[in-house]
Design an enzyme around this catalytic site. Structure first.
Site, mmCIF file in Angstrom:
data_model
loop_
_atom_site.group_PDB
_atom_site.id
_atom_site.type_symbol
_atom_site.label_atom_id
_atom_site.label_comp_id
_atom_site.label_asym_id
_atom_site.label_seq_id
_atom_site.Cartn_x
_atom_site.Cartn_y
_atom_site.Cartn_z
ATOM 1 N N ASN A 17 6.000 -3.553 3.593
ATOM 2 C CA ASN A 17 4.636 -3.801 3.130
ATOM 3 C C ASN A 17 4.716 -3.953 1.619
ATOM 4 O OD1 ASN A 17 1.963 -3.828 2.461
ATOM 5 N ND2 ASN A 17 1.422 -1.956 3.563
ATOM 6 N N ARG A 75 4.222 -7.183 6.496
ATOM 7 C CA ARG A 75 2.768 -7.222 6.505
ATOM 8 C C ARG A 75 2.333 -8.317 5.534
ATOM 9 N NH1 ARG A 75 -1.461 -2.412 4.913
ATOM 10 N NH2 ARG A 75 -3.296 -3.548 5.611
#
Ligand code: ADP
Length: 383
Positions: A17, A75
């Site tokens: 992420n 992500r």
């Protein structure tokens, strides 16, 4: 050759992420269903590592130079209308992602930078992009379009996209299991409540509406974001302070919400202040609960009657106080709180009283695991 490669069992999946100044990672063993490692590199480009490649170098070192990572899941904030599902990264996908930077000028360069850095550092390891917006791509036009001249949709792509999609999808699957229903038959209102918060209306397992919009600014009262506001109020504020669009963006995204109302963006602080009789904190909590209940009522109608209301995210999973304030406003739906059951924290359980017409359930979210599962599934299928 290609086929042999894509049929390889995906066992160890690294989830990345990559934000504007931080990089979070988790490593999963998909066969054992276990998380092996988790970490955070901060201050990228402002005192810490120089860029995302350097940050990733630090991750590699922290993981002890692993040679057995089979795949990497990323992500990605925004897939616009281009990506309706998670996708294996190819040069063509990267080229399309580069064109979506305008939808998230702060996050997208970091997300894409993270993918490119992984391609360089983990040579030959396949990457998968998982989008915050993808789950909401099933929204019908009547929910997604704004009532403005359609030329702005055609020219700029201005419409509702919604975010937190990976979390809403994860808890939808969890809720189906919890309720003993097929995921494609379940009707829900899912409430992801954390620093940023959003609700989704889920009909037959698909999203039909959500509270965030073109950006994550719309909808609920959040830690530092105002949520829904009359656009004319924004114009009046800009005119009064002679604010630029960038300054206004900062005001609405970073200096509003609970922070502006009661002096802290952290819900625990606001609850503690309200407990001591702080009137501003009390009003902030009531505003947050009121708007959440308002949308739960609306979305219950939209999905044709929910099988359950699901609460998740830092606040939804942990705050008995906020949950109570919300559920107490849902009497008209035949919902009553079980005060004792509502004490649960960070684990799955039903918090509505027996005999409630619609159960209210707490289900912890796990966006990283969802990303890892998508990554393994997509590459396992050889797509
Ligand atoms: P993010 O949206 O950044 O992922 P989280 O989902 O971790 O954030 O949610 C953070 C929010 O959850 C904060 O406002 C925090 O105060 C709140 N929170 C966490 N635990 C509790 C608790 N026990 N009571 C009230 N709020 C809590």
């Amino acid at each position: 050759m290609k086929n042999m490669k894509t049929k390889k069992t995906i066992r160890k999946v690294l989830v990345i992420n990559s934000g504007s100044s931080s990089l979070k990672y988790q490593l999963f063993d998909m066969e054992k269903g276990e998380r092996l490692a988790k970490g955070l590199v901060e201050r990228i480009g402002c005192g810490g590592p120089a860029d995302h490649a350097a940050a990733l170098g630090q991750v590699v070192a922290e993981l002890g130079n692993p040679k057995d990572i089979d795949a990497i899941g990323h992500r990605v904030l925004h897939g616009a209308e281009v990506f309706k599902d998670s996708v294996a990264v190819t040069p063509a996908v990267l080229a399309k992602l580069d064109k979506l930077v305008k939808f998230g000028p702060l996050h997208m360069p970091a997300n894409i930078g993270g993918i490119r850095a992984c391609q360089r550092i983990f040579k030959g390891v396949p990457n998968v992009a998982v989008f915050d917006t993808a789950f909401h791509q099933t929204m019908p036009d009547c929910a997604a379009m704004y009532a403005i001249d359609p030329k702005y949709y055609k020219k700029l792509g201005i419409r509702k996209y919604g975010f937190h999609g990976t979390s809403h999808r994860f808890v939808t699957l969890e809720a189906a299991r919890f309720l003993g229903k097929s995921p494609s038959k379940v009707n829900l209102v899912t409430c992801h409540m954390g620093n940023g918060s959003s609700l989704a209306a889920v009909k037959n397992g698909e999203c039909v509406d959500t509270t965030m919009g073109l950006t994550p600014l719309a909808g609920l009262v959040m830690g530092t974001r105002c949520g829904d506001i009359d656009a004319a109020a924004v114009l009046a504020i800009m005119e009064d302070g002679k604010l630029t669009p960038a300054e206004t963006d900062t005001l609405l995204n970073k200096k509003s919400g609970l922070l502006a109302l009661a002096g802290s963006s952290d819900c625990r602080d606001i609850c503690a202040k309200a407990e001591k009789g702080d009137k501003a904190a009390e009003l902030a909590l009531e505003m947050l609960a009121y708007r959440t209940a308002l949308y739960i009522g609306a979305y219950n109608t939209i999905v044709g009657g929910a099988d359950a209301i699901v609460m998740t995210g830092g606040i939804g999973e942990n705050s008995s106080e906020v949950r109570e304030r919300i559920v107490n406003r849902l009497g008209a739906l035949g919902i009553k709180l079980d005060k004792k059951a509502n004490k649960i924290r960070g684990k799955a359980g039903t918090i509505s009283a027996k005999g409630s017409k619609i159960p209210v359930v707490v289900l912890p979210t796990n966006e990283e695991l969802m990303i890892a599962r998508d990554t393994a599934a997509i590459l396992g299928r050889g797509k």
